[in-house]
Scaffold this active site. Sequence first.
Site, PDB file in Angstrom:
ATOM      1  N   GLU A  49      12.804  -8.938  -5.996  1.00 41.32           N
ATOM      2  CA  GLU A  49      12.325 -10.262  -5.576  1.00 41.32           C
ATOM      3  C   GLU A  49      13.000 -11.400  -6.349  1.00 41.32           C
ATOM      4  O   GLU A  49      13.095 -12.518  -5.853  1.00 41.32           O
ATOM      5  CB  GLU A  49      10.802 -10.345  -5.702  1.00 41.32           C
ATOM      6  CG  GLU A  49      10.037  -9.488  -4.683  1.00 41.32           C
ATOM      7  CD  GLU A  49       9.871  -8.034  -5.102  1.00 41.32           C
ATOM      8  OE1 GLU A  49      10.482  -7.620  -6.114  1.00 41.32           O
ATOM      9  OE2 GLU A  49       9.129  -7.302  -4.413  1.00 41.32           O
ATOM     10  N   GLN A 112      -2.825  -4.309  -7.187  1.00 45.44           N
ATOM     11  CA  GLN A 112      -1.753  -5.316  -7.090  1.00 45.44           C
ATOM     12  C   GLN A 112      -2.282  -6.741  -7.041  1.00 45.44           C
ATOM     13  O   GLN A 112      -1.707  -7.604  -6.390  1.00 45.44           O
ATOM     14  CB  GLN A 112      -0.834  -5.021  -5.903  1.00 45.44           C
ATOM     15  CG  GLN A 112      -0.098  -3.694  -6.092  1.00 45.44           C
ATOM     16  CD  GLN A 112       1.056  -3.488  -5.145  1.00 45.44           C
ATOM     17  OE1 GLN A 112       1.005  -3.922  -3.999  1.00 45.44           O
ATOM     18  NE2 GLN A 112       2.092  -2.815  -5.612  1.00 45.44           N
ATOM     19  N   LYS A 161      -4.775 -11.666   2.170  1.00 46.64           N
ATOM     20  CA  LYS A 161      -4.524 -10.802   3.328  1.00 46.64           C
ATOM     21  C   LYS A 161      -5.523 -11.104   4.452  1.00 46.64           C
ATOM     22  O   LYS A 161      -5.153 -11.127   5.632  1.00 46.64           O
ATOM     23  CB  LYS A 161      -4.634  -9.339   2.879  1.00 46.64           C
ATOM     24  CG  LYS A 161      -4.075  -8.358   3.900  1.00 46.64           C
ATOM     25  CD  LYS A 161      -3.911  -6.964   3.299  1.00 46.64           C
ATOM     26  CE  LYS A 161      -3.300  -6.019   4.309  1.00 46.64           C
ATOM     27  NZ  LYS A 161      -3.118  -4.671   3.764  1.00 46.64           N
TER      28      LYS A 161
END
Length: 572
Positions: A49, A112, A161
């Site tokens: 990333e 995470q 999410k």
Amino acid sequence: MQRTGSQIIWECLVHEGVRTVFGYPGGAILPAYDAMLDYPVRHVLVRHEQGAAHMADGFARASGEVGVAIATSGPGATNLVTGIATAQMDSSPLVCITGQVPSKLIGYDAFQETDISGITLPITKHSYLVTRVDEIMPTIKEAFYLAKSGRPGPVLVDITKDAQQASTDWTWNDAPVKLRGYQAHRIPAKSDMTTAIELIKAARKPLILAGQGVIQSNAMKELRAFAEMIDAPVALTLLGLGGFPASHSLNIGMMGMHGEAWVNHAIQEADLLLALGMRFDDRVTGNLKTYAPHAKKIHIDIDPSEINKNVRADAAIVADLRETLRELLDMIEASSHGPWLKYIASMKGDTAVRDIQRLPDNGHLYAAHVINDIWRLTSGNAIIATDVGQHQMWEAQYYHHNDPRTLITSGGLGTMGFGLPAAIGAKFAKPDAEVWAIVGDGGFQMTQAELSTAAQEGVKVNVAIINNGYLGMVRQWQEFFYERRYAATPLRSPDFVKLAEAHGLVGLRAEKRPDVDAIVERARQADGTVVIDFRVEQEDSVYPMVPAGADLDAMIRRPEPSVLVETADDPI
Ligand SMILES: Cc1cc2nc3c(=O)[nH]c(=O)nc-3n(C[C@H](O)[C@H](O)[C@H](O)COP(=O)(O)OP(=O)(O)OC[C@H]3O[C@@H](n4cnc5c(N)ncnc54)[C@H](O)[C@@H]3O)c2cc1C
Ligand SMILES: Cc1ncc(C[n+]2csc(CCOP(=O)(O)OP(=O)(O)O)c2C)c(N)n1
Ligand SMILES: [Mg+2]
């Protein structure tokens, strides 16, 4: 019209004019990746990333548009951090979108989960956490507005999410963004202009210090007209290179730690400094107590926090540089400073035998040669992204940039690993341009995995590894200031030619000066990304050098070698 949060992300990006994004998927951003397939946006799959953030940054610096990076939560997001900090220090406009764990799980150490909006708060222009679907559009709109307006910078938007998965009634809102307390546009104040004009009129030894603000405000034409109008020499910061043509007779070169000796001397002798879109970085000023002791200072910068931060201004104009120069051009009278310009030229005379011509004749290849040859062979027309270290400084000295946005380099943070991904990003921004990455053997190894991205995406950049077998810039400091005790700077590298070949790319090697032309031409002609291993002199140093914190004119100069490679009569 009903849309999911994920679809809204892409709708917004498309409305903002985004055609390319750089990213890496994972669980928390998966809904957005799924929706992506239905939108006309090219996704570049990076290998780390950090590469996505640097590619977005290279894209932004080459184009002047906002670069976009995407990552998942947790490690995906934290891997962006170095790239975001790099963009923040150099005011590069980025929007980074990260997935976050579902809002109900925030604070529970969910899988995470990491507080990326908190982590990036001090290294962004702004960071957001979005937990509701109806907040996605206004937040992304604000993020783009903030990233590109005023002093540009990176903005992070972290989206849970569940917000990506929820649906809402949606239409694109065209209304301009308004943010309380945020003043992107500033108009020069008349009284400040009057003081500045008086100082300009009174000056006998004026000197323009041009920085990256010239490029960011698109003020190249205005700067040229202004410099010619007041007949003042122009010195550039590292990030300002290309903002004023290297070939212009008033351009005297780069200032600062590794700037031209005559430029630093001229700064110390000037009676007026006009600082245009530059922030008096410590690499530029050296010891602040003795900096430009005879000069009045005019500082023009869009960010009020830069005024009087490092150097006290006698006149300060907080406004967009281009607009300010346009107004000044209407208000000032032409003047001339022949004797001052002649004097600077005479100092140049003393050092006109440039460093490159003082190199010892020991049969070795020197980095300065390689970069000067690349400049000559590309007719100065390539976009160059560099890494950080000695090769970066040699690039600044020996690749002469005439155009803005042709040098892409990490100045403020000095991020090793920036060069290769930034070059790939620049190539996506300017597909028709010739793009080179000039990198060190150390920095290249930090993000070399992005060669695989270049191979998969079929993009062509030429990677010149200035391979000196050392973390050269640190070795140089050890040579000068630590009695040559080379702690942890000798560096072993893989066979870079084989490495390129392992990726299905062309790998080349040059060890002698006469090989350079043919190798560079082969790289330029080859399809796809090419890696060139330039085996250069291992213990060469960058001169001149102002030791950190020393007076600007207390420069360490290159020792005179007994046998020269070239003479002053040789063309450079
Ligand atoms: C190994 C190494 C060595 C270095 N050596 C040198 C050296 O010798 N010389 C050197 O110069 N640098 C050197 N640097 C780079 C240095 O650290 C700084 O990054 C650089 O000097 C900053 O240049 P700048 O002030 O022009 O750009 P920035 O830091 O980008 O500042 C630009 C300024 O312009 C302003 N601005 C932006 N937009 C506008 C607008 N529209 N209108 C008006 N103002 C605007 C911003 O607010 C900001 O204050 C070195 C870096 C490294 C890594
Ligand atoms: C990520 C990161 N770690 C450490 C440094 C400190 N540093 C600055 S220059 C340099 C050496 C770079 O070596 P190399 O890439 O081989 O380039 P060279 O100086 O030899 O041209 C190091 C370690 C840095 N700038 N960035
Ligand atoms: Mg090296």
